[in-house]
Design an enzyme around this catalytic site. Structure first.
Site, PDB file in Angstrom:
ATOM      1  N   CYS A 162       0.808  -1.224   0.000  1.00 22.04           N
ATOM      2  CA  CYS A 162       0.000   0.000   0.000  1.00 22.04           C
ATOM      3  C   CYS A 162       0.841   1.274   0.000  1.00 22.04           C
ATOM      4  O   CYS A 162       0.296   2.368  -0.086  1.00 22.04           O
ATOM      5  CB  CYS A 162      -0.916   0.012   1.216  1.00 22.04           C
ATOM      6  SG  CYS A 162      -1.644  -1.588   1.522  1.00 22.04           S
ATOM      7  N   HIS A 294      -3.391   7.957   5.378  1.00 23.84           N
ATOM      8  CA  HIS A 294      -3.464   6.612   4.809  1.00 23.84           C
ATOM      9  C   HIS A 294      -4.916   6.142   4.981  1.00 23.84           C
ATOM     10  O   HIS A 294      -5.490   5.587   4.066  1.00 23.84           O
ATOM     11  CB  HIS A 294      -2.456   5.682   5.481  1.00 23.84           C
ATOM     12  CG  HIS A 294      -2.323   4.383   4.753  1.00 23.84           C
ATOM     13  ND1 HIS A 294      -2.038   4.319   3.412  1.00 23.84           N
ATOM     14  CD2 HIS A 294      -2.471   3.088   5.157  1.00 23.84           C
ATOM     15  CE1 HIS A 294      -2.014   3.041   3.034  1.00 23.84           C
ATOM     16  NE2 HIS A 294      -2.275   2.278   4.069  1.00 23.84           N
ATOM     17  N   GLU A 305      -2.796   5.565  13.103  1.00 30.83           N
ATOM     18  CA  GLU A 305      -2.391   6.756  12.340  1.00 30.83           C
ATOM     19  C   GLU A 305      -2.735   8.032  13.117  1.00 30.83           C
ATOM     20  O   GLU A 305      -1.926   8.964  13.180  1.00 30.83           O
ATOM     21  CB  GLU A 305      -3.080   6.765  10.974  1.00 30.83           C
ATOM     22  CG  GLU A 305      -2.628   7.936  10.103  1.00 30.83           C
ATOM     23  CD  GLU A 305      -3.088   7.816   8.655  1.00 30.83           C
ATOM     24  OE1 GLU A 305      -3.983   6.992   8.362  1.00 30.83           O
ATOM     25  OE2 GLU A 305      -2.551   8.574   7.817  1.00 30.83           O
TER      26      GLU A 305
END
Lengths: 403, 85
Positions: A162, A294, A305
């Site tokens: 990713c 993200h 995150e």
């Protein structure tokens, strides 16, 4: 060291088949996620995705090309044509010899793989088309871009799940920054929306059946997307000398590895990448106005995150805006950072912050300004783009407004 | 082997323990099974009993399937086997 600017951008994804339509959709907070349409979708538990629809490859490529281009290569070429067209660059002589193409991709030609496994395993045939290998190899897109545009410099594909596109763009930045070449074509693409591709993801039980709701307390997983994003990274003086339009400046980047778990993200690894990008770009944390998160919509990513951002920015974490455009275009895996960089450019250039749509309920573990549901106007000087991959490999890019 | 013993066998194998070390009131955490180990155990259980276990790693507490202890997992599997056979 050389300054690096972006002089061209191109894309195709579920929100639009060019940059203008994609940014228009992001401004409107439109959702590109819909019912998947491909063979055997009824055998899947996950039936939604950010699939590119209303797309006819035959209007873009001839028959000989289509025999060689998997869907991810087609998407890449469409985005590259738009980006290079916008830049106005033509590659010949010394420039062609030095300019190259570095792209992110994770799965390669999954549709090609899926179709041909069917041929030999399900249909029991013992013969496959001669171009299966050159079509499915995950450097095929980079190679075809180099061939179509006569790019003879350093060219390769980066695969970090990713984070592939962010790693690729960091690499391209470094090459221009270090004076190796005045121009690099970079970005990434992915197309895993086929039966085998989605079935494999189903196994991990992290996919949502009903929608992508990053940072919202009722989020229940990621939703896959597909498409490509491609950019022209150019040395500033080179761009200025030819009077090119500058979309934004790439100010720096950082990469890090969690070195801890193959799927679970780490706050420390993410924070080190964010902090490293600020340091590399010589940006004071308080200058950052926007972060493209993200923001996958999984329980684990979004809280990790958020914690990493709070950790790096301290009190300023409450002042900055952070949104996940995956809520609209889905997770493009190896191509995701490239499409998401468009929202950073929009923030810097147009002063429009793309929203996190499908935001229903606040989550105390994601207590940041996620720009819920509606785009916002704001004056942004610096934007970051986060990517934290499976395998614990992270890459963060820092962009600065060009004025 | 009954359902209970078959499930314990699978959990023990995942935890690299002897089946006798897997107690009914053990949690997966007690046994050292992490999120990836859990997903793998559920896969093994689905294959063993030819059933489909409704489990999303993003919302374990909202799944109909209770994974809070070995006993709750076994009782969940027994129900699913009954429903899906």
């Amino acid at each position: 060291m050389k300054r690096v600017v972006i002089t061209g951008a191109g894309t195709i994804n579920s929100l639009g088949q060019n940059v203008k339509d994609t940014l228009g959709a992001m401004r409107e907070g439109r959702c590109g996620i819909s019912d998947l349409e491909f063979r055997d979708v009824d055998r899947l538990a996950i039936k939604i995705g950010g699939q590119v629809k209303g797309y006819d490859p035959e209007t873009r490529f001839n028959r000989q090309q289509l025999a060689l281009y998997d869907r991810f290569t087609q998407f890449t070429l469409i985005a590259a044509r738009e980006a290079i067209g916008q830049s106005g660059l033509e590659f010949s002589g010394e420039l062609a010899a030095r300019a190259g193409v570095v792209l992110g991709n994770s799965g390669g030609g999954m549709t090609t793989l899926d179709d041909n496994y069917r041929t030999v395993y399900e249909d029991g045939k013992n013969r496959v088309h001669p171009f299966v290998v050159p079509k499915l190899m995950n450097n095929a897109a980079a190679s075809h871009v180099s061939m179509e545009f006569n790019l003879k410099g350093p060219s390769f594909t980066v695969a970090t799940a990713c984070a592939s596109s962010n790693h690729a763009m960091a690499q391209a930045f470094q090459m221009v920054h270090g004076g190796l070449t005045p121009v690099m074509i970079t970005g990434g693409s992915e197309s895993m929306l086929c039966f085998g591709g989605v079935k494999a993801w189903e196994g991990l039980r992290v996919m949502s059946k009903d929608g992508c709701r990053p940072f919202s307390a009722n989020r229940n997983g990621m939703v896959q997307g597909e498409g490509a994003g491609v950019f022209v990274f150019e040395e500033y003086e080179h761009a200025r000398a030819r009077g090119a339009e500058i979309l934004a400046e790439v100010a720096g980047y950082a990469m890090s590895s969690d070195a801890s778990d193959i799927v679970m993200p780490s706050k420390q690894g993410a924070a080190r990448a964010i902090r490293g990008a600020l340091r590399d770009a010589r940006i004071d944390p308080t200058e950052v106005g926007y972060i493209n998160a993200h923001g996958t919509g999984t329980a684990a990513n979004d809280k990790t995150e958020s914690a990493a951002v709070a950790d790096v920015f301290g009190a300023h974490a409450d002042a900055l805006m952070i949104s996940s455009t995956k809520s609209m275009h889905g997770h493009l895996i190896g191509g995701t950072g490239a499409v998401e960089l468009l929202s950073c450019i929009m923030a810097l250039r147009d002063g429009v912050i793309a929203p996190t749509i499908n935001y229903d309920e606040p989550d105390p573990e994601c207590a940041l300004d996620v720009v819920p549901n509606e785009a916002r106007e704001a004056n942004v000087e610096v934007a970051l783009s986060n990517a934290f991959a499976f395998g614990g490999l992270n890459a963060v890019l820092a962009l600065r407004r060009h004025s | 082997m009954n359902i209970k013993d078959r499930v314990i066998q699978i959990i023990a194998e995942q935890a690299v323990l002897e089946p006798t070390d897997v107690k009914m009131d053990s949690t997966l955490e007690d046994l050292g099974i992490d999120s990836l180990g859990l997903v793998e155990s559920i896969f093994a259980i689905e294959e063993e009993f030819d059933i489909s276990v409704p489990f999303n790693a993003n919302e374990p507490e909202q799944s109909d399937f209770d994974i809070s202890s070995v006993a709750s997992i076994i009782s969940g599997i027994e129900t699913l086997v009954k429903e899906q056979s």
